[in-house]
Design an enzyme around this catalytic site. Structure first.
Site, mmCIF file in Angstrom:
data_model
loop_
_atom_site.group_PDB
_atom_site.id
_atom_site.type_symbol
_atom_site.label_atom_id
_atom_site.label_comp_id
_atom_site.label_asym_id
_atom_site.label_seq_id
_atom_site.Cartn_x
_atom_site.Cartn_y
_atom_site.Cartn_z
ATOM 1 N N LEU A 77 -108.009 27.721 -51.018
ATOM 2 C CA LEU A 77 -108.287 29.002 -50.344
ATOM 3 C C LEU A 77 -107.159 29.401 -49.398
ATOM 4 O O LEU A 77 -107.269 30.383 -48.671
ATOM 5 C CB LEU A 77 -109.620 28.921 -49.584
ATOM 6 C CG LEU A 77 -110.863 28.811 -50.466
ATOM 7 C CD1 LEU A 77 -112.120 28.650 -49.619
ATOM 8 C CD2 LEU A 77 -111.013 30.026 -51.370
ATOM 9 N N SER A 86 -105.707 27.565 -46.823
ATOM 10 C CA SER A 86 -105.911 27.242 -45.396
ATOM 11 C C SER A 86 -104.579 27.058 -44.664
ATOM 12 O O SER A 86 -104.420 27.548 -43.538
ATOM 13 C CB SER A 86 -106.797 26.010 -45.223
ATOM 14 O OG SER A 86 -106.173 24.888 -45.783
ATOM 15 N N SER A 87 -103.608 26.411 -45.284
ATOM 16 C CA SER A 87 -102.359 26.154 -44.550
ATOM 17 C C SER A 87 -101.644 27.464 -44.230
ATOM 18 O O SER A 87 -101.213 27.698 -43.092
ATOM 19 C CB SER A 87 -101.449 25.206 -45.338
ATOM 20 O OG SER A 87 -101.145 25.749 -46.604
ATOM 21 N N ALA A 88 -101.559 28.365 -45.216
ATOM 22 C CA ALA A 88 -100.875 29.645 -44.961
ATOM 23 C C ALA A 88 -101.665 30.480 -43.958
ATOM 24 O O ALA A 88 -101.087 31.155 -43.100
ATOM 25 C CB ALA A 88 -100.688 30.406 -46.265
ATOM 26 N N ASP A 119 -99.068 32.323 -51.718
ATOM 27 C CA ASP A 119 -100.136 32.170 -50.717
ATOM 28 C C ASP A 119 -99.793 32.891 -49.420
ATOM 29 O O ASP A 119 -100.591 33.682 -48.901
ATOM 30 C CB ASP A 119 -100.359 30.678 -50.387
ATOM 31 C CG ASP A 119 -101.236 29.998 -51.408
ATOM 32 O OD1 ASP A 119 -101.335 30.510 -52.531
ATOM 33 O OD2 ASP A 119 -101.818 28.942 -51.075
HETATM 34 O O1 PMV Z 1 -103.683 25.500 -54.544
HETATM 35 P P1 PMV Z 1 -103.271 26.862 -54.090
HETATM 36 O O2 PMV Z 1 -104.393 27.842 -54.048
HETATM 37 O O3 PMV Z 1 -102.435 26.855 -52.849
HETATM 38 O O4 PMV Z 1 -102.362 27.517 -55.233
HETATM 39 C C1 PMV Z 1 -101.201 26.945 -55.682
HETATM 40 C C2 PMV Z 1 -100.626 27.813 -56.745
HETATM 41 C C3 PMV Z 1 -99.553 27.128 -57.577
HETATM 42 O O5 PMV Z 1 -99.098 28.113 -58.507
HETATM 43 C C4 PMV Z 1 -100.144 25.958 -58.340
HETATM 44 C C5 PMV Z 1 -98.395 26.638 -56.729
HETATM 45 C C6 PMV Z 1 -97.573 27.741 -56.109
HETATM 46 O O6 PMV Z 1 -96.839 27.424 -55.163
HETATM 47 O O7 PMV Z 1 -97.629 28.909 -56.544
#
Ligand code: PMV
Length: 319
Positions: free
Chosen positions: A106, A108-110, A152
């Site tokens: 979801l 959270s870090s960003a 993100d």
């Molecule tokens: O796990 P999430 O929701 O942060 O998504 C990562 C998405 C990826 O395409 C797997 C990695 C990225 O940096 O885009």
């Protein structure tokens, strides 16, 4: 001085995850039902630079100086200070509250970084605009995830549906018809960094096979964008489910995710897929609004640990 309070939403990736790392487009949507709020309270009577930081969700409660320089919270604050050419922060208490589970896809870090950068820059008297916030949030995502695509931090900073392709200018997309999505958590923490690394290892072994999958995901994403812009929601469902099958083929789904996707489809969803890094975390389900409650109920019975029903409103694509 009154406390400063800044927030940032969460997000889901609608389609294109993983392929986006290899240059294909992806679409991400903000989710306002989950959010992070950072509150900064000045302590005018405390000695200068005696800053404290609290983040109950990660059991943090201490002095800012005690954090290692590569701690993402400290690093984000340092980047704001560097941009402003400021070498100390007037004494304050920084308190971070997030309603988002970590490692659940979801964002959270960003979300924490965006809210923190907004709050600190405001506290220091120079509130950053979204472009500046996004730039710092991307740098901090690298500390969290190694080599993130940047999707993100972008969707969370701008709080608007984003069509994202590495190395290209960000595009905000028009949503013609509101979208009802159910987000259902497997309860399994998925590490995005490890999922991305595993895909890379397999891509090294079978580049042609993986490139073909990423190309198909890219085409699905382009079609989904067109359908969002013209309001053809029924067409989007099967494309999402096909995206899930392709994510299975690159090895980032698991039994828990597949079971939830199947349960959603059996309960009448228009389409369903894992969302984000995979290997745990959430699925997203596109549903007719009148069926959303019933599908969410079925997902809980089928093992989801939490569901969120979110309405993505119509937008004109401007931001
Ligand atoms: O796990 P999430 O929701 O942060 O998504 C990562 C998405 C990826 O395409 C797997 C990695 C990225 O940096 O885009």
């Amino acid at each position: 001085m009154p406390a400063i309070s800044c927030s940032a939403p969460g997000k889901v990736i609608l389609c294109g995850e993983h392929a986006v790392v290899y240059g294909a487009p992806a679409i991400a949507l903000p989710v306002f039902q989950v959010s992070t709020t950072v509150k900064i309270t000045a302590k005018p009577l405390a000695p200068s630079s005696s800053n404290t930081i609290k983040a109950p969700s990660i059991s943090l409660d201490g002095s800012l100086d005690s954090l290692e320089p590569d701690n993402p919270l400290r690093a984000a604050i340092n980047l704001v200070m560097r941009e402003l050419k400021i070498d100390h922060i007037p004494a304050c208490e920084i308190s971070i509250h997030t309603t988002m589970p970590v490692s659940a896809g979801l964002g959270s870090s960003a979300s924490v970084t965006v809210a923190l950068v907004r709050a600190i820059s405001t506290y220091l008297g120079h509130p950053f605009d979204n472009d500046r916030v996004n730039h710092i949030a991307f740098e901090i995502e690298k500390l969290h995830h190694g080599s993130p695509s940047g999707i993100d931090n972008t969707v969370i900073t701008y709080g608007a549906p984003v069509f994202f392709q590495r190395g290209k200018p960000i595009e905000f997309i028009k949503i013609f018809h509101p979208l009802t999505l159910i987000i259902a958590d497997t309860g399994i923490k998925g590490s995005t960094a490890s999922a991305v690394a595993q895909v890379r290892q397999r891509w090294e072994i079978d580049r042609d096979g993986y490139e073909a999958i990423f190309r198909e995901i890219g085409q699905l994403t382009l079609q989904i964008r067109r359908d969002l812009e013209t309001g053809l929601l029924d067409e989007i469902g099967p494309l999402l489910t096909r995206n899930h099958e392709l994510l299975q083929r690159i090895g980032v789904s698991n039994l828990a995710l597949d079971q939830l996707v199947n349960a959603a489809m059996q309960a009448g969803a228009l389409g369903a897929k894992l969302s984000g890094g995979g290997l745990g975390g959430n699925i997203i389900v596109l549903a007719n609004p009148e069926q959303a409650q019933q599908i969410a109920q079925r997902l809980l019975i089928s093992g989801a640990t939490r569901t969120i029903i979110t309405l993505i409103p119509s937008t004109d694509g401007a931001c």
